[in-house]
Scaffold this motif. Structure first.
Motif, PDB file in Angstrom:
ATOM      1  N   PHE A   1       0.984  -1.064  -0.055  1.00  0.00           N
ATOM      2  CA  PHE A   1       0.050   0.059  -0.111  1.00  0.00           C
ATOM      3  C   PHE A   1       0.954   1.246  -0.116  1.00  0.00           C
ATOM      4  N   GLU A   2       0.412   2.149  -0.626  1.00  0.00           N
ATOM      5  CA  GLU A   2       1.171   3.524  -0.818  1.00  0.00           C
ATOM      6  C   GLU A   2       0.455   4.237   0.251  1.00  0.00           C
ATOM      7  N   PRO A   3       1.438   4.904   1.068  1.00  0.00           N
ATOM      8  CA  PRO A   3       0.716   5.961   2.246  1.00  0.00           C
ATOM      9  C   PRO A   3      -0.002   6.900   1.574  1.00  0.00           C
ATOM     10  N   VAL A   4      -1.290   7.300   2.389  1.00  0.00           N
ATOM     11  CA  VAL A   4      -1.810   8.373   1.852  1.00  0.00           C
ATOM     12  C   VAL A   4      -2.405   8.984   3.067  1.00  0.00           C
ATOM     13  N   ALA A   5      -1.968  10.285   2.861  1.00  0.00           N
ATOM     14  CA  ALA A   5      -2.189  11.249   4.174  1.00  0.00           C
ATOM     15  C   ALA A   5      -3.589  11.478   4.144  1.00  0.00           C
ATOM     16  N   MET A   6      -4.103  11.766   5.498  1.00  0.00           N
ATOM     17  CA  MET A   6      -5.566  12.006   5.595  1.00  0.00           C
ATOM     18  C   MET A   6      -5.594  13.551   6.075  1.00  0.00           C
ATOM     19  N   ASP A   7      -5.473  14.219   5.146  1.00  0.00           N
ATOM     20  CA  ASP A   7      -5.668  15.865   5.079  1.00  0.00           C
ATOM     21  C   ASP A   7      -4.921  16.532   6.257  1.00  0.00           C
ATOM     22  N   GLY A   8      -3.836  16.084   6.820  1.00  0.00           N
ATOM     23  CA  GLY A   8      -3.260  16.578   8.011  1.00  0.00           C
ATOM     24  C   GLY A   8      -3.819  16.515   9.299  1.00  0.00           C
ATOM     25  N   MET A   9      -5.016  15.838   9.427  1.00  0.00           N
ATOM     26  CA  MET A   9      -5.794  15.988  10.583  1.00  0.00           C
ATOM     27  C   MET A   9      -5.418  14.813  11.407  1.00  0.00           C
ATOM     28  N   GLU A  10      -5.778  14.849  12.597  1.00  0.00           N
ATOM     29  CA  GLU A  10      -5.635  13.576  13.478  1.00  0.00           C
ATOM     30  C   GLU A  10      -7.215  13.165  13.683  1.00  0.00           C
TER      31      GLU A  10
ATOM     32  N   ILE B   1     -14.191  12.192  15.590  1.00  0.00           N
ATOM     33  CA  ILE B   1     -13.558  13.608  16.037  1.00  0.00           C
ATOM     34  C   ILE B   1     -12.496  13.767  15.296  1.00  0.00           C
ATOM     35  N   GLN B   2     -12.139  15.067  14.740  1.00  0.00           N
ATOM     36  CA  GLN B   2     -10.932  15.382  14.071  1.00  0.00           C
ATOM     37  C   GLN B   2     -10.581  16.533  14.561  1.00  0.00           C
ATOM     38  N   ALA B   3      -9.318  16.693  14.693  1.00  0.00           N
ATOM     39  CA  ALA B   3      -8.657  17.684  15.481  1.00  0.00           C
ATOM     40  C   ALA B   3      -7.003  17.842  14.702  1.00  0.00           C
ATOM     41  N   ALA B   4      -6.460  19.423  15.075  1.00  0.00           N
ATOM     42  CA  ALA B   4      -5.218  19.550  14.404  1.00  0.00           C
ATOM     43  C   ALA B   4      -4.198  18.565  14.870  1.00  0.00           C
ATOM     44  N   SER B   5      -4.263  18.197  16.094  1.00  0.00           N
ATOM     45  CA  SER B   5      -3.329  17.489  16.938  1.00  0.00           C
ATOM     46  C   SER B   5      -3.901  16.229  17.810  1.00  0.00           C
ATOM     47  N   ILE B   6      -2.802  15.535  18.196  1.00  0.00           N
ATOM     48  CA  ILE B   6      -3.319  14.546  19.039  1.00  0.00           C
ATOM     49  C   ILE B   6      -3.464  15.067  20.635  1.00  0.00           C
TER      50      ILE B   6
END
Length: 90
Positions: free
Chosen positions: A5-14, A56-61
């Motif tokens: 699998f190629e890594p796919v970023a999830m829009d920079g959100m945690e 839930i989505q947020a900018a950081s853990i």
């Protein structure tokens, strides 16, 4: 045959999913309270071992932790929660 699998970023959100057990009959009230918390993307009443499922989505853990610990878990009718942290890469 091995699959890669190629890594796919999830829009920079945690992201995290939170499964909630709550007081019987308080589901609708809790769902309405959860909808007003910034970072909550989806809330569903569910059947089975849990009563409510939250995305839930947020900018950081650290931001995720704050939302879960200091906002969601402070709702009095919530008895317990289980958190599933999502990987940023697939």
């Amino acid at each position: 045959m091995q699959r890669t699998f190629e890594p796919v970023a999830m829009d920079g959100m945690e992201s995290a999913y939170l499964m909630i057990n709550c007081e019987l009959g308080s589901e609708n009230s809790i769902i309405e309270q959860l909808k007003s918390i910034p970072g909550i993307k989806e809330v569903r009443g569910v059947f089975g071992n849990y009563d409510i499922l939250v995305k839930i989505q947020a900018a950081s853990i650290a931001s995720l932790r704050d939302i879960i610990t200091f906002q969601i878990r402070k709702i009095p009718e919530i008895h317990c929660t289980t958190t599933i942290m999502c990987s940023k890469f697939l």
